[in-house]
Scaffold this motif. Structure first.
Motif, PDB file in Angstrom:
ATOM      1  N   VAL A  31      10.316  -8.042 -10.221  1.00  0.00           N
ATOM      2  CA  VAL A  31       9.061  -7.385 -10.502  1.00  0.00           C
ATOM      3  C   VAL A  31       8.162  -7.920  -9.298  1.00  0.00           C
ATOM      4  CG1 VAL A  31       7.208  -7.237 -12.010  1.00  0.00           C
ATOM      5  CG2 VAL A  31       9.566  -7.286 -12.929  1.00  0.00           C
ATOM      6  N   HIS A  32       8.064  -9.096  -9.011  1.00  0.00           N
ATOM      7  CA  HIS A  32       7.251  -9.504  -7.955  1.00  0.00           C
ATOM      8  C   HIS A  32       7.200  -9.118  -6.540  1.00  0.00           C
ATOM      9  CE1 HIS A  32       5.752 -12.390 -10.905  1.00  0.00           C
ATOM     10  NE2 HIS A  32       7.036 -13.056 -11.025  1.00  0.00           N
ATOM     11  N   THR A  33       8.436  -8.843  -6.133  1.00  0.00           N
ATOM     12  CA  THR A  33       8.676  -8.150  -4.904  1.00  0.00           C
ATOM     13  C   THR A  33       8.180  -6.882  -4.787  1.00  0.00           C
ATOM     14  OG1 THR A  33      10.575  -9.772  -4.534  1.00  0.00           O
ATOM     15  CG2 THR A  33      10.210  -7.518  -3.253  1.00  0.00           C
ATOM     16  N   LEU A  34       8.499  -5.892  -5.975  1.00  0.00           N
ATOM     17  CA  LEU A  34       7.739  -4.601  -6.077  1.00  0.00           C
ATOM     18  C   LEU A  34       6.471  -4.539  -6.372  1.00  0.00           C
ATOM     19  CD1 LEU A  34      10.520  -3.024  -8.354  1.00  0.00           C
ATOM     20  CD2 LEU A  34      10.242  -2.602  -6.027  1.00  0.00           C
ATOM     21  N   LEU A  35       5.742  -5.670  -6.880  1.00  0.00           N
ATOM     22  CA  LEU A  35       4.287  -5.560  -7.111  1.00  0.00           C
ATOM     23  C   LEU A  35       3.676  -5.989  -5.644  1.00  0.00           C
ATOM     24  CD1 LEU A  35       3.731  -7.305 -10.283  1.00  0.00           C
ATOM     25  CD2 LEU A  35       3.364  -5.009  -9.795  1.00  0.00           C
ATOM     26  N   MET A  36       4.383  -6.680  -4.824  1.00  0.00           N
ATOM     27  CA  MET A  36       3.824  -7.015  -3.543  1.00  0.00           C
ATOM     28  C   MET A  36       3.741  -5.543  -2.540  1.00  0.00           C
ATOM     29  SD  MET A  36       2.312  -9.654  -3.462  1.00  0.00           S
ATOM     30  CE  MET A  36       1.937  -9.853  -5.366  1.00  0.00           C
ATOM     31  N   LEU A  37       4.873  -5.059  -2.602  1.00  0.00           N
ATOM     32  CA  LEU A  37       5.185  -3.849  -2.011  1.00  0.00           C
ATOM     33  C   LEU A  37       4.130  -2.852  -2.402  1.00  0.00           C
ATOM     34  CD1 LEU A  37       6.996  -2.095  -0.042  1.00  0.00           C
ATOM     35  CD2 LEU A  37       8.119  -1.302  -1.943  1.00  0.00           C
ATOM     36  N   GLY A  38       3.829  -2.658  -3.708  1.00  0.00           N
ATOM     37  CA  GLY A  38       2.818  -1.584  -4.015  1.00  0.00           C
ATOM     38  C   GLY A  38       1.516  -2.003  -3.582  1.00  0.00           C
ATOM     39  N   LEU A  39       0.921  -3.322  -3.765  1.00  0.00           N
ATOM     40  CA  LEU A  39      -0.166  -3.637  -3.151  1.00  0.00           C
ATOM     41  C   LEU A  39      -0.232  -3.447  -1.525  1.00  0.00           C
ATOM     42  CD1 LEU A  39      -0.656  -7.222  -5.339  1.00  0.00           C
ATOM     43  CD2 LEU A  39      -2.150  -4.953  -5.514  1.00  0.00           C
ATOM     44  N   LEU A  40       0.934  -3.666  -1.035  1.00  0.00           N
ATOM     45  CA  LEU A  40       0.961  -3.450   0.594  1.00  0.00           C
ATOM     46  C   LEU A  40       0.465  -2.043   0.671  1.00  0.00           C
ATOM     47  CD1 LEU A  40       1.474  -4.020   3.434  1.00  0.00           C
ATOM     48  CD2 LEU A  40       4.037  -3.588   3.119  1.00  0.00           C
ATOM     49  N   LEU A  41       1.085  -1.146   0.036  1.00  0.00           N
ATOM     50  CA  LEU A  41       1.185   0.571   0.177  1.00  0.00           C
ATOM     51  C   LEU A  41      -0.441   0.965  -0.141  1.00  0.00           C
ATOM     52  CD1 LEU A  41       4.226   1.745  -1.045  1.00  0.00           C
ATOM     53  CD2 LEU A  41       3.562   1.673   1.130  1.00  0.00           C
ATOM     54  N   VAL A  42      -0.897   0.221  -1.253  1.00  0.00           N
ATOM     55  CA  VAL A  42      -2.265   0.681  -1.848  1.00  0.00           C
ATOM     56  C   VAL A  42      -3.201  -0.069  -0.490  1.00  0.00           C
ATOM     57  CG1 VAL A  42      -4.213   0.221  -3.011  1.00  0.00           C
ATOM     58  CG2 VAL A  42      -2.117   0.612  -4.094  1.00  0.00           C
ATOM     59  N   ALA A  43      -2.977  -1.298  -0.068  1.00  0.00           N
ATOM     60  CA  ALA A  43      -3.998  -1.576   1.043  1.00  0.00           C
ATOM     61  C   ALA A  43      -3.913  -0.905   2.352  1.00  0.00           C
ATOM     62  CB  ALA A  43      -3.597  -3.156   1.518  1.00  0.00           C
ATOM     63  N   LEU A  44      -2.852  -0.413   2.638  1.00  0.00           N
ATOM     64  CA  LEU A  44      -2.444   0.538   4.043  1.00  0.00           C
ATOM     65  C   LEU A  44      -3.278   1.951   3.440  1.00  0.00           C
ATOM     66  CD1 LEU A  44       1.153  -0.093   4.807  1.00  0.00           C
ATOM     67  CD2 LEU A  44      -0.766  -0.699   5.973  1.00  0.00           C
ATOM     68  N   HIS A  45      -3.187   2.542   2.230  1.00  0.00           N
ATOM     69  CA  HIS A  45      -3.749   3.728   1.918  1.00  0.00           C
ATOM     70  C   HIS A  45      -5.379   3.370   2.057  1.00  0.00           C
ATOM     71  CE1 HIS A  45      -4.882   7.231  -0.166  1.00  0.00           C
ATOM     72  NE2 HIS A  45      -5.836   6.429  -0.909  1.00  0.00           N
ATOM     73  N   LEU A  46      -5.898   2.258   1.556  1.00  0.00           N
ATOM     74  CA  LEU A  46      -7.211   2.212   1.595  1.00  0.00           C
ATOM     75  C   LEU A  46      -7.766   1.927   3.170  1.00  0.00           C
ATOM     76  CD1 LEU A  46      -7.743  -0.212  -1.427  1.00  0.00           C
ATOM     77  CD2 LEU A  46      -8.462   2.310  -1.114  1.00  0.00           C
ATOM     78  N   ALA A  47      -6.853   1.229   3.993  1.00  0.00           N
ATOM     79  CA  ALA A  47      -7.303   1.155   5.475  1.00  0.00           C
ATOM     80  C   ALA A  47      -7.187   2.372   6.132  1.00  0.00           C
ATOM     81  CB  ALA A  47      -6.133   0.242   5.965  1.00  0.00           C
ATOM     82  N   GLY A  48      -6.553   3.550   5.630  1.00  0.00           N
ATOM     83  CA  GLY A  48      -6.732   4.769   6.221  1.00  0.00           C
ATOM     84  C   GLY A  48      -5.302   5.235   6.733  1.00  0.00           C
ATOM     85  N   VAL A  49      -4.269   4.401   6.793  1.00  0.00           N
ATOM     86  CA  VAL A  49      -3.229   4.684   7.242  1.00  0.00           C
ATOM     87  C   VAL A  49      -2.268   5.488   6.643  1.00  0.00           C
ATOM     88  CG1 VAL A  49      -0.734   3.604   8.036  1.00  0.00           C
ATOM     89  CG2 VAL A  49      -3.119   2.261   8.137  1.00  0.00           C
ATOM     90  N   GLY A  50      -1.616   6.258   7.276  1.00  0.00           N
ATOM     91  CA  GLY A  50      -0.672   7.611   6.371  1.00  0.00           C
ATOM     92  C   GLY A  50      -1.523   8.629   5.759  1.00  0.00           C
ATOM     93  N   GLY A  51      -2.622   9.049   6.269  1.00  0.00           N
ATOM     94  CA  GLY A  51      -3.434  10.149   5.928  1.00  0.00           C
ATOM     95  C   GLY A  51      -2.842  11.634   6.370  1.00  0.00           C
ATOM     96  N   ALA A  52      -3.286  12.507   5.675  1.00  0.00           N
ATOM     97  CA  ALA A  52      -2.259  13.789   5.751  1.00  0.00           C
ATOM     98  C   ALA A  52      -2.841  14.414   7.007  1.00  0.00           C
ATOM     99  CB  ALA A  52      -2.729  14.642   4.668  1.00  0.00           C
ATOM    100  N   ALA A  53      -2.087  15.006   7.943  1.00  0.00           N
ATOM    101  CA  ALA A  53      -2.546  15.669   9.031  1.00  0.00           C
ATOM    102  C   ALA A  53      -3.175  16.951   8.742  1.00  0.00           C
ATOM    103  CB  ALA A  53      -1.288  15.871   9.983  1.00  0.00           C
TER     104      ALA A  53
END
Length: 67
Positions: A31-53
């Motif tokens: 569970v902890h590994t998946l939570l860290m992965l989810g938090l990483l993805l949310v942080a990347l989303h908030l940073a603007g990485v992976g936006g739609a073209a």
């Protein structure tokens, strides 16, 4: 897009935690590994990485500056 993937990861982590399972690999899919992965993805989303073209069109409706 990354926020949707993060939501899926968080949901999967919640199911693993609720059913108290480790999928046969306790060090890889806990569970902890998946939570860290989810938090990483949310942080990347908030940073603007992976936006739609958008194809260069960043505005909606009428073009700015046209009366």
């Amino acid at each position: 897009m990354l926020a949707i993937i993060a939501a899926i990861v968080f949901g999967f982590a919640l199911l693993l935690d609720l059913f108290d399972t480790n999928l046969g690999a306790p060090d890889l899919f806990n569970v902890h590994t998946l939570l860290m992965l989810g938090l990483l993805l949310v942080a990347l989303h908030l940073a603007g990485v992976g936006g739609a073209a958008r194809g260069g069109r960043w505005y909606r409706g009428r073009r700015p500056g046209r009366g």
